[in-house]
Design a protein around this motif. Structure first.
Motif, PDB file in Angstrom:
ATOM      1  N   ARG A  15       0.821  -1.202   0.000  1.00 31.26           N
ATOM      2  CA  ARG A  15       0.000   0.000   0.000  1.00 31.26           C
ATOM      3  C   ARG A  15       0.855   1.252   0.000  1.00 31.26           C
ATOM      4  NH1 ARG A  15      -3.524  -2.067  -2.533  1.00 31.26           N
ATOM      5  NH2 ARG A  15      -5.110  -3.335  -1.527  1.00 31.26           N
ATOM      6  N   LEU A 107      -8.483   2.071   2.254  1.00 35.85           N
ATOM      7  CA  LEU A 107      -8.802   2.715   0.977  1.00 35.85           C
ATOM      8  C   LEU A 107      -8.212   4.113   0.864  1.00 35.85           C
ATOM      9  CD1 LEU A 107     -12.478   1.739   0.203  1.00 35.85           C
ATOM     10  CD2 LEU A 107     -10.414   1.133  -1.057  1.00 35.85           C
ATOM     11  N   ILE A 110      -4.862   3.908  -0.415  1.00 32.17           N
ATOM     12  CA  ILE A 110      -4.758   3.579  -1.836  1.00 32.17           C
ATOM     13  C   ILE A 110      -5.062   4.805  -2.689  1.00 32.17           C
ATOM     14  CG2 ILE A 110      -5.583   2.070  -3.664  1.00 32.17           C
ATOM     15  CD1 ILE A 110      -6.636   0.223  -1.490  1.00 32.17           C
ATOM     16  N   PHE A 111      -6.153   5.468  -2.328  1.00 28.68           N
ATOM     17  CA  PHE A 111      -6.600   6.550  -3.193  1.00 28.68           C
ATOM     18  C   PHE A 111      -5.784   7.820  -3.029  1.00 28.68           C
ATOM     19  CE2 PHE A 111     -10.950   4.404  -3.286  1.00 28.68           C
ATOM     20  CZ  PHE A 111     -10.609   3.732  -4.441  1.00 28.68           C
ATOM     21  N   HIS A 112      -5.148   7.954  -1.899  1.00 29.96           N
ATOM     22  CA  HIS A 112      -4.400   9.195  -1.683  1.00 29.96           C
ATOM     23  C   HIS A 112      -2.946   8.905  -1.392  1.00 29.96           C
ATOM     24  CE1 HIS A 112      -8.243  11.150  -1.570  1.00 29.96           C
ATOM     25  NE2 HIS A 112      -8.650  10.265  -0.693  1.00 29.96           N
ATOM     26  N   PHE A 155     -14.406  16.985  -3.408  1.00 28.70           N
ATOM     27  CA  PHE A 155     -14.307  15.581  -3.761  1.00 28.70           C
ATOM     28  C   PHE A 155     -14.105  14.712  -2.531  1.00 28.70           C
ATOM     29  CE2 PHE A 155     -13.446  11.863  -5.937  1.00 28.70           C
ATOM     30  CZ  PHE A 155     -12.254  11.333  -5.530  1.00 28.70           C
ATOM     31  N   LEU A 158     -17.115  13.996  -0.573  1.00 22.90           N
ATOM     32  CA  LEU A 158     -17.971  13.002  -1.222  1.00 22.90           C
ATOM     33  C   LEU A 158     -17.425  11.598  -1.012  1.00 22.90           C
ATOM     34  CD1 LEU A 158     -18.887  14.789  -4.519  1.00 22.90           C
ATOM     35  CD2 LEU A 158     -20.467  13.899  -2.814  1.00 22.90           C
ATOM     36  N   CYS A 159     -16.128  11.569  -0.931  1.00 25.17           N
ATOM     37  CA  CYS A 159     -15.467  10.278  -0.810  1.00 25.17           C
ATOM     38  C   CYS A 159     -15.646   9.687   0.574  1.00 25.17           C
ATOM     39  CB  CYS A 159     -13.970  10.473  -1.038  1.00 25.17           C
ATOM     40  SG  CYS A 159     -13.394   9.578  -2.429  1.00 25.17           S
ATOM     41  N   LEU A 162     -17.018   6.328   1.916  1.00 25.94           N
ATOM     42  CA  LEU A 162     -16.239   5.128   1.585  1.00 25.94           C
ATOM     43  C   LEU A 162     -15.472   4.612   2.784  1.00 25.94           C
ATOM     44  CD1 LEU A 162     -14.424   5.701  -1.773  1.00 25.94           C
ATOM     45  CD2 LEU A 162     -16.118   3.980  -1.185  1.00 25.94           C
ATOM     46  N   VAL A 166     -16.993   0.374   5.128  1.00 25.11           N
ATOM     47  CA  VAL A 166     -16.861  -0.506   3.981  1.00 25.11           C
ATOM     48  C   VAL A 166     -16.923  -1.934   4.511  1.00 25.11           C
ATOM     49  CG1 VAL A 166     -15.443  -1.187   2.063  1.00 25.11           C
ATOM     50  CG2 VAL A 166     -15.421   1.166   2.858  1.00 25.11           C
ATOM     51  N   PRO A 167     -17.960  -2.644   4.208  1.00 26.35           N
ATOM     52  CA  PRO A 167     -18.012  -4.024   4.702  1.00 26.35           C
ATOM     53  C   PRO A 167     -16.978  -4.848   3.961  1.00 26.35           C
ATOM     54  CG  PRO A 167     -20.109  -3.315   3.738  1.00 26.35           C
ATOM     55  CD  PRO A 167     -19.088  -2.323   3.344  1.00 26.35           C
ATOM     56  N   ASP A 168     -16.427  -5.823   4.617  1.00 25.95           N
ATOM     57  CA  ASP A 168     -15.491  -6.700   3.915  1.00 25.95           C
ATOM     58  C   ASP A 168     -16.275  -7.838   3.276  1.00 25.95           C
ATOM     59  OD1 ASP A 168     -14.236  -8.256   6.966  1.00 25.95           O
ATOM     60  OD2 ASP A 168     -16.169  -8.364   5.941  1.00 25.95           O
ATOM     61  N   ARG A 169     -15.572  -8.813   2.806  1.00 26.33           N
ATOM     62  CA  ARG A 169     -16.255  -9.878   2.061  1.00 26.33           C
ATOM     63  C   ARG A 169     -17.336 -10.566   2.881  1.00 26.33           C
ATOM     64  NH1 ARG A 169     -13.480 -10.595  -2.694  1.00 26.33           N
ATOM     65  NH2 ARG A 169     -11.306  -9.996  -2.519  1.00 26.33           N
TER      66      ARG A 169
ATOM     67  N   MET B   1     -15.692  -6.362  -0.055  1.00 22.81           N
ATOM     68  CA  MET B   1     -15.333  -4.974  -0.218  1.00 22.81           C
ATOM     69  C   MET B   1     -15.604  -4.507  -1.644  1.00 22.81           C
ATOM     70  SD  MET B   1     -11.618  -3.327   0.370  1.00 22.81           S
ATOM     71  CE  MET B   1     -10.731  -3.695  -1.110  1.00 22.81           C
ATOM     72  N   VAL B   4     -19.099  -2.929  -2.784  1.00 22.11           N
ATOM     73  CA  VAL B   4     -19.424  -1.559  -2.406  1.00 22.11           C
ATOM     74  C   VAL B   4     -18.545  -0.574  -3.164  1.00 22.11           C
ATOM     75  CG1 VAL B   4     -19.526   0.066  -0.531  1.00 22.11           C
ATOM     76  CG2 VAL B   4     -20.184  -2.302  -0.163  1.00 22.11           C
ATOM     77  N   THR B   8     -19.905   2.351  -5.458  1.00 25.62           N
ATOM     78  CA  THR B   8     -19.564   3.737  -5.224  1.00 25.62           C
ATOM     79  C   THR B   8     -18.820   4.305  -6.413  1.00 25.62           C
ATOM     80  OG1 THR B   8     -19.033   2.839  -3.091  1.00 25.62           O
ATOM     81  CG2 THR B   8     -18.844   5.203  -3.345  1.00 25.62           C
ATOM     82  N   PHE B  16     -19.305  13.354 -10.632  1.00 24.99           N
ATOM     83  CA  PHE B  16     -18.230  14.312 -10.823  1.00 24.99           C
ATOM     84  C   PHE B  16     -18.240  14.994 -12.169  1.00 24.99           C
ATOM     85  CE2 PHE B  16     -15.974  11.738  -7.521  1.00 24.99           C
ATOM     86  CZ  PHE B  16     -16.212  12.677  -6.562  1.00 24.99           C
ATOM     87  N   ALA B  23     -11.695  16.204  -9.863  1.00 19.74           N
ATOM     88  CA  ALA B  23     -12.480  15.004  -9.664  1.00 19.74           C
ATOM     89  C   ALA B  23     -12.302  14.071 -10.842  1.00 19.74           C
ATOM     90  CB  ALA B  23     -13.941  15.372  -9.492  1.00 19.74           C
ATOM     91  N   LEU B  29      -7.558   7.053 -11.695  1.00 26.23           N
ATOM     92  CA  LEU B  29      -6.886   6.220 -10.707  1.00 26.23           C
ATOM     93  C   LEU B  29      -7.899   5.283 -10.059  1.00 26.23           C
ATOM     94  CD1 LEU B  29      -4.383   5.544  -8.995  1.00 26.23           C
ATOM     95  CD2 LEU B  29      -5.118   7.324  -7.418  1.00 26.23           C
ATOM     96  N   LYS B  30      -9.044   5.830  -9.731  1.00 26.16           N
ATOM     97  CA  LYS B  30     -10.089   5.024  -9.096  1.00 26.16           C
ATOM     98  C   LYS B  30     -10.472   3.867 -10.008  1.00 26.16           C
ATOM     99  CE  LYS B  30     -10.401   7.500  -5.665  1.00 26.16           C
ATOM    100  NZ  LYS B  30     -10.505   8.914  -5.334  1.00 26.16           N
ATOM    101  N   ILE B  33      -7.799   1.265  -9.922  1.00 27.00           N
ATOM    102  CA  ILE B  33      -7.789   0.492  -8.682  1.00 27.00           C
ATOM    103  C   ILE B  33      -8.994  -0.428  -8.631  1.00 27.00           C
ATOM    104  CG2 ILE B  33      -7.948   0.693  -6.187  1.00 27.00           C
ATOM    105  CD1 ILE B  33      -6.444   3.377  -6.556  1.00 27.00           C
ATOM    106  N   TYR B  79       1.663   4.367  -8.564  1.00 30.08           N
ATOM    107  CA  TYR B  79       0.932   3.201  -8.072  1.00 30.08           C
ATOM    108  C   TYR B  79       1.438   1.930  -8.759  1.00 30.08           C
ATOM    109  CZ  TYR B  79      -2.985   0.412  -6.436  1.00 30.08           C
ATOM    110  OH  TYR B  79      -3.738  -0.545  -5.830  1.00 30.08           O
ATOM    111  N   MET B  82       4.780   0.939  -7.502  1.00 43.54           N
ATOM    112  CA  MET B  82       4.722   0.340  -6.176  1.00 43.54           C
ATOM    113  C   MET B  82       4.340  -1.133  -6.277  1.00 43.54           C
ATOM    114  SD  MET B  82       2.489   1.449  -2.892  1.00 43.54           S
ATOM    115  CE  MET B  82       0.963   0.911  -3.589  1.00 43.54           C
TER     116      MET B  82
END
Lengths: 190, 1121
Positions: A15, A107, A110-112, A155, A158-159, A162, A166-169, B1, B4, B8, B16, B23, B29-30, B33, B79, B82
């Motif tokens: 990560r 997450l 990952i996203f940031h 943004f 809005l995110c 998440l 976030v439920p897992d499997r 996971m 969802v 989303t 966006f 956005a 990237l989203k 991923i 990413y 990595m």
């Protein structure tokens, strides 16, 4: 000196990886794999220090890690660092992330990833601990992203859902990394 | 996971689309991923990312891509990187982004650069300008980013470009910038210490910074510096103690608290520094007892981080000069750690114990039971640490138990690193404490079979050496060998296929060497076993060679079997095996030759290696007579090649003005050119030498085990080095001078206890006699036999071939504890600081000390005593109660030589020790004055001087029978520096008896700098040119140009000449050439050119470290002007 900082999840997916010494691309990947292998097979009730691992291990290097919910935070350091000191540095790092992302979870990382890297850069510079004061780290990281803020905050807000639930499997709601630790700070791991 | 996330994420785009550009950007990237999380197999992931990468590649090169898009692409490629995929196409764009973008783009660009490019990546060069621009930027954020990237990726050769700017940042008004600048400079120090030497004073300023954060950062530097040379920073102890006191006392602002502990990381750092400073130093340690006590007391809260502080405290208490009260408290702390239920603390407790047992083995006894519990702990790390602890407390009684435990652990361990580490320790213990032969062999067998091929080579080497060298008693040795042979034969009789290669090699060597000791086993049986091994598939070809050489040794008398074997192997693919098979056949046919080449039981006898290849002399002269070209060393060939070349292909190569071109100063060409040229002009002589080398191998059949076999021959090679080396012209070795020195050998004196000293001085004489070319490096004879001190540059008694000189019988002694005194020239002071080196050299002619007219009463005649040989030290009546002018005590012949002031090294109530450096042409003389400050006689005064980095030879006076009350004894040491170090510290001790039977010891220490070992090298411009080409290591840097008076170049060079002993060869226009040499003979050439307001200095030397050192001293010298 800190040689490397690695974050990977319970399945060994990287990560974040930051190396303060030069390794080739392949070696870096090998180090991540090996470190995951070493760390993941350790029980919950053993100590947070680990010596060995040929690549990064060698000489007097050691791994110091913490396990939060789905993520492992691993610092590889040499003998000039204090073990417990680093252990708390990881805690500071995670708490800082938690403040920056409001209840941080995998997450967010990952996203940031660029933001996480920037926060890390305020804590550790070129392998040396630069700052351990959480509010100072946040101030610096925020100061840098102020300009970005205007663009991105909409943004981010809005995110947010998440990262909250976030439920897992299995369908359970997955708590944030620090949520599992009731008190903001506890010496032992969760 | 993924469900969802997917939902989303699919919802996101619609959300966006109408929003900001950012956005949209994050969107890609989203998506990436998201699609990765959906994939199930590694293979799918791979192809997806490949696809993504190629899409990105297209996008980055499209001209329509905006900066914002670029930024997003960077994040994506980070990413991918990595995850381990190659995105090297984006590197250049990352640099571009950092260069051209706005602040946000810059940030991503810099981040990408620091992740993608590592030190030494060629693209980094493109970043230099951007970094320079940003460092100068008024925007804090940009400056911060630039500093961060500089600390992360900048390589050694790019540091000079940014150094001045980073240095300036130390006085920046913003503390964050100062902090980052300090860390960046620390990083520079780690990479290239010599380049930042001149800013040590600024580090002190950082330490005193009003912002605690900046001070904290500077501690990184001090920790490192103090680790390297604790003596140089003793004066800071007080400051560190004060800082720690303030921190512990809660004087820092509250936001430095972490869980209500004041600045814990800072405390840890300070404690480490203090422990380094207080090690083996009572007076320094005394300064810190109080604060350590305070820290121990305060850190009683039950927090993780307080334990971290406690642990450092305990370590510090045990490292510094012991104080009973503190030790007791620390021991209690360790107890708390060890007994703690928290596993992390237990680990640290064990670590502390491991550290402490060396000082206090009893503490381990107290915790016996805990240790034993830990031995069976489920945690691998704890177990390992426990074994480490046990290793430290092993002795002859408990060795077998501990080794057994270690072997058990090894058997269950799968980590390679741990195996290597521990197996080495087991071998070490076995060697040290083995109770009997069988145990030893058995243990080593275990080590070899468990450790296998992971083991370090020296374990097997040491083991075999031990067997071969043996002890005093031959009988015991043979028993051990016999036991080993027996044990190996048994093992070989069994299934040998699983044995590690290394073990088989060891076994075959032992069996080959010693199986003849075992009389009840038939040699043919042994041969059969070895042949069986040879046939095994699992045996590597290296091991086969070992087995074969073992067979060669025992082949005597078994001709049939052996011939058959040799036949079968001589068709092997492996050339080495084939060669061995041939040797085997030859030797087995000729038993006389066999006896001669492989004498039994003489494996350890030294082999004579004629490394000068003198046996080829005949061949060479024949070849020369037949018209072959004489051998030329590569650089000469290259030089000739350069002369022939009409065009200089290197666009930026260095060239001197036309006036100098006559002396053929040309730049060295690139390595490729060099190898081509040497290949072209390789001539017959060289070939013949190669042939000679291969015959040498054939003759030297015996396998040499250790490194030892070859070692002593080194300098022969040096003397035999090609004669026409250009540098040789520069150093005509002073034959005459040698002869001059030979006559006055100090004769054995009747004094009894001077034998040791005598031996050393005799040895000095011998080495002068034997090899003239090494003369420059061997010790100087007692200086008093010279009639007149010579002017500086005239002596060139050194050779430029920088071979290792033989270690003369220097009085190497064990390490002495150092005292807090130092007269280190390199101690970085605030501007007002002192510098003894330069002034004393230049000023000495003007008469030494002006302060006191001390009575030099008698005995000077004794020193002067024309041709009389005085081995007995000169004892001079002297009254130390008044401040003394010790320079007057210098022997008359030394007094006229340049020398430094006398510096007091140390003193105690009865003795005081001072020293003076005398700069002789062949060596640095360290004159040590020992003055008796009491009225009574002091007996058996013995001085020992110790320095690992220097060659030291005691010339005289290091042992005195009786030092009368109020008298001074003088002893001389000649020092030489073989490997340049910027500064070298020496330690020493004086032992003496006031009352018979009670020996007191007084330790002293001091520092010497390279500048002390540098002498002018007088060469002509022509010689300089030739020499320049032959030197390989160079360093370039810009220095300050002194512009205060007249011609700047002239002024600067003169300033350098005054402080360092340099020789200015020539000044032509805006360029100047300067030469000097290290005492051991290595020259260093300096080429200076005025470049704007700076002096571009280019240094070359055969020794890699010398230019750096000299550069450093030049910097200092100019800074002081």
């Amino acid at each position: 000196m800190i040689k490397a900082i690695l974050i990977f999840n319970n399945h060994g997916k990287p990560r974040l990886s930051k190396f303060y010494e030069h390794y080739t691309e392949d070696t870096e990947q090998q180090i991540i794999r090996e470190t995951f292998h070493l760390v993941s097979k350790r029980d919950e009730n053993v100590c947070n220090f680990l010596e060995g691992g040929l690549l990064i291990g060698g000489s007097d290097n050691k791994l110091i890690y913490r396990h939060y919910a789905t993520l492992y935070f691993v610092f590889c350091v040499d003998s000039s660092e204090s073990e417990l000191g680093i252990l708390d540095l990881i805690q500071v790092f995670v708490e800082t992330l938690d403040k920056c992302f409001e209840n941080v979870c995998e997450l967010d990382l990952i996203f940031h990833m660029d933001k996480v890297h920037n926060i890390l850069a305020e804590m550790v510079m070129g392998g040396m601990v630069l700052e351990t004061n959480m509010s100072e780290i946040i101030t610096q990281a925020e100061a840098q992203s102020k300009m970005e803020k205007s663009e991105i905050c909409a943004f981010l807000s809005l995110c947010r859902p998440l990262s909250f639930s976030v439920p897992d499997r299995t369908g359970r709601r997955r708590p944030g990394l620090l949520e599992l630790q009731h008190a903001p700070y506890r010496p032992s791991r969760t | 996971m993924s469900d969802v996330v997917e939902k989303t994420l699919t919802a996101l785009p619609s959300l966006f689309d109408s929003q900001t550009g950012a956005a949209k950007i994050s969107n890609r990237l989203k998506q990436l991923i998201k699609s990765i999380t959906e994939l199930t197999s590694k293979h799918d992931e791979e192809s997806l990312i490949k696809q993504e990468l190629s899409a990105m590649k297209e996008q980055v090169s499209a001209p329509s891509t905006s900066m914002k898009q670029m930024r997003e692409i960077m994040v994506r490629s980070m990413y991918c990187e990595m995850l381990g995929y190659d995105a090297s196409f984006s590197y250049i764009h990352a640099i571009k982004l950092a260069q051209q973008g706005g602040v946000m783009e810059k940030r991503v660009g810099y981040l990408a650069v620091s992740l993608f490019l590592s030190e030494g990546h060629e693209l980094l060069l493109l970043l230099v300008n951007t970094v320079l621009k940003d460092l100068q930027s008024t925007n804090l954020i940009e400056a911060c980013m630039a500093l961060t990237v500089v600390a992360q990726v900048f390589p050694k050769d790019m540091i000079p470009a940014v150094l001045p700017l980073v240095e300036d940042k130390l006085s920046h008004p913003k503390e964050i910038i100062r902090r980052k600048a300090v860390l960046a400079l620390y990083k520079f120090y780690l990479i290239a210490p010599n380049q930042v030497q001149h800013i040590h004073a600024k580090f002190r300023k950082a330490l005193c910074d009003k912002d605690p954060g900046v001070m904290t950062s500077s501690l990184h530097i001090y920790l490192q510096l103090i680790q390297e040379s604790p003596d140089a920073y003793k004066d800071l102890t007080g400051s560190f103690v004060t800082i720690l006191k303030q921190v512990v006392g809660g004087k820092l602002p509250l936001d430095f608290n972490y869980h209500s502990v004041p600045a814990p990381w800072l405390q840890i750092q300070l404690l480490r520094i203090l422990s380094l400073l207080g090690r083996d130093d009572q007076s320094t340690s005394e300064l810190m007892y109080e604060v350590l006590d305070e820290s121990l007391r305060r850190a009683e809260m039950n927090h993780n981080i307080t334990y971290a502080i406690l642990f450092e405290c305990v370590k510090a208490v045990y490292t510094i000069h012991p104080k009973a009260e503190l030790l007791e408290k620390a021991a209690r702390c360790i107890g708390n750690f060890v007994l703690s239920p928290k596993i992390n603390l237990k680990y640290l407790g064990l670590k502390a114990l491991t550290y402490v047992v060396q000082h206090d083995a009893k503490l381990a006894l107290q915790h016996q039971m805990t240790i034993i519990e830990c031995l069976d702990h489920s945690d691998f790390t704890i177990k390992r640490e426990t074994l480490e602890l046990l290793f430290r407390i092993t002795n002859a009684q408990n060795v077998s138990v501990i080794v057994e435990k270690m072997l058990d652990f090894l058997r269950s361990c799968s980590d390679e690193h741990t195996i290597i580490h521990l197996a080495g320790k087991v071998a070490e213990l076995a060697e040290k404490f083995a109770p009997d032969n069988s145990w030893f062999i058995q243990t080593m067998n275990d080590v070899f079979s468990i450790g296998g091929d992971l083991l370090q080579q020296d374990i097997s080497n040491n083991f075999l050496r031990l067997l071969a060298e043996g002890s005093e008693s031959k009988e015991e040795d043979d028993q051990l060998r016999l036991y080993a042979v027996d044990s190996y034969l048994t093992l070989l009789n069994g299934d040998a296929s699983h044995l590690p290669q290394r073990f088989i090699q060891v076994m075959s060597w032992v069996v080959g060497e010693y199986s003849h000791l075992q009389e009840c086993v038939d040699q043919s049986e042994v041969i059969r076993l070895l042949m069986k091994l040879l046939e095994q598939k699992s045996v590597s070809s290296e091991t086969r060679v070992w087995i074969l050489s073992a067979l060669t040794k025992i082949s005597d008398g078994q001709t049939d079997l052996i011939l058959e074997l040799a036949e079968s192997i001589s068709s092997s693919q492996d050339t080495i095996l084939r060669q061995q098979a041939h040797e085997l056949r030859h030797l087995s046919l000729d038993s006389k030759l066999h006896e001669w080449v492989l004498p039994r039981g003489a494996a350890w006898d030294d082999m004579e290696v004629d490394s000068s290849l003198s046996f080829l002399d005949g061949f060479v002269s024949e070849a020369l007579a037949a018209g072959a070209a004489p051998y030329k060393p590569p650089h000469q060939r290259q030089e000739e090649l350069c002369e022939q070349r009409a065009l200089n292909l290197e666009p930026y190569s260095f060239s001197l003005p036309v006036s100098l071109s006559s002396c053929s100063i040309t730049d060295r060409h690139s390595p490729t050119l060099l190898s081509v040229s040497s290949g072209l002009s390789g001539n017959s002589t060289e070939l013949s030498q190669k042939a000679g080398a291969s015959t040498l191998i054939l003759e030297g059949v015996k396998r040499v085990w250790g490194k030892d076999g070859y070692l002593p021959q080194k300098e022969t090679a040096v003397t035999a080095s090609p004669v026409d080396e250009p540098s040789a012209a520069v150093q005509p070795v002073g034959q005459q001078e040698a002869a001059e020195r030979l006559e006055p050998q100090p004769e054995p004196s009747t004094q009894t206890n001077d034998k040791q000293q005598l031996a050393s001085s005799l040895f000095v004489g011998l080495s002068t006699q034997s090899s003239t070319s090494l003369l420059g490096k061997s010790e100087a004879p007692p200086p008093r036999f010279r009639k007149k001190p010579r002017p500086h540059g005239s002596s060139l008694s050194s050779s430029s071939s920088s071979g290792t000189s033989e270690k003369s019988s220097s009085s190497r002694t064990s390490h002495n504890t150092t005292d807090s005194f130092l007269y280190g020239s390199l101690l970085e002071e605030e501007p007002a600081g002192f510098d003894h080196t330069p002034k004393s050299i230049t000023a000495n002619g003007l008469g030494q000390n002006k302060d006191v007219k001390e009575d030099r009463r008698t005995n000077t005649s004794q020193i002067l005593g024309s041709d009389m040989v005085i081995v007995r030290p000169n004892t001079i009546q002297h009254n130390p109660s008044t401040s003394s002018d010790l320079t007057t005590l210098l022997p008359a012949d030394l007094k006229d030589l340049p020398h430094s002031d006398v510096i007091s090294l140390t003193s105690d109530p009865s003795l005081s020790v001072s020293s003076c450096r005398v700069f002789r042409d062949e060596a640095l003389l360290l004159v040590i004055f020992i003055s008796n400050s009491t009225e009574t006689d002091i007996r058996d005064v013995a001085v020992q001087l110790n320095c690992d980095q220097l060659e030291t030879v005691s010339l005289r006076g290091n042992i005195v029978d009786c030092l009368e009350g109020r008298s001074v004894s003088v002893c001389h040491y000649a020092l030489l520096m073989d490997d340049p170090h910027t500064n070298v510290s020496f330690t020493g001790s004086v032992s003496y008896q006031i009352q018979p039977g009670h020996t007191n010891t007084l330790s002293f220490s001091g520092t010497l700098s390279t500048a002390d070992f540098i002498r002018p090298l007088v060469v002509t411009t022509d010689e300089y040119g030739k020499l320049w080409l032959s030197l390989s290591h160079d360093v370039k840097q810009n220095l300050k140009l002194l512009t205060d008076a007249g011609d700047p170049l002239q002024t600067t060079l003169n300033a350098l000449k005054d402080t360092l002993q340099l020789h200015i060869v020539d000044i032509i226009g805006s360029e100047g050439i300067v030469a000097c040499r290290l005492l051991s003979g290595a020259p260093c050439l300096l080429h200076c050119r005025v470049n704007g307001s700076a002096l571009a200095m280019w240094l070359r030397s055969p020794l890699p470290a010398l230019p750096d050192c000299i550069l450093y001293h030049c910097q200092r010298a100019l800074a002081q002007h």
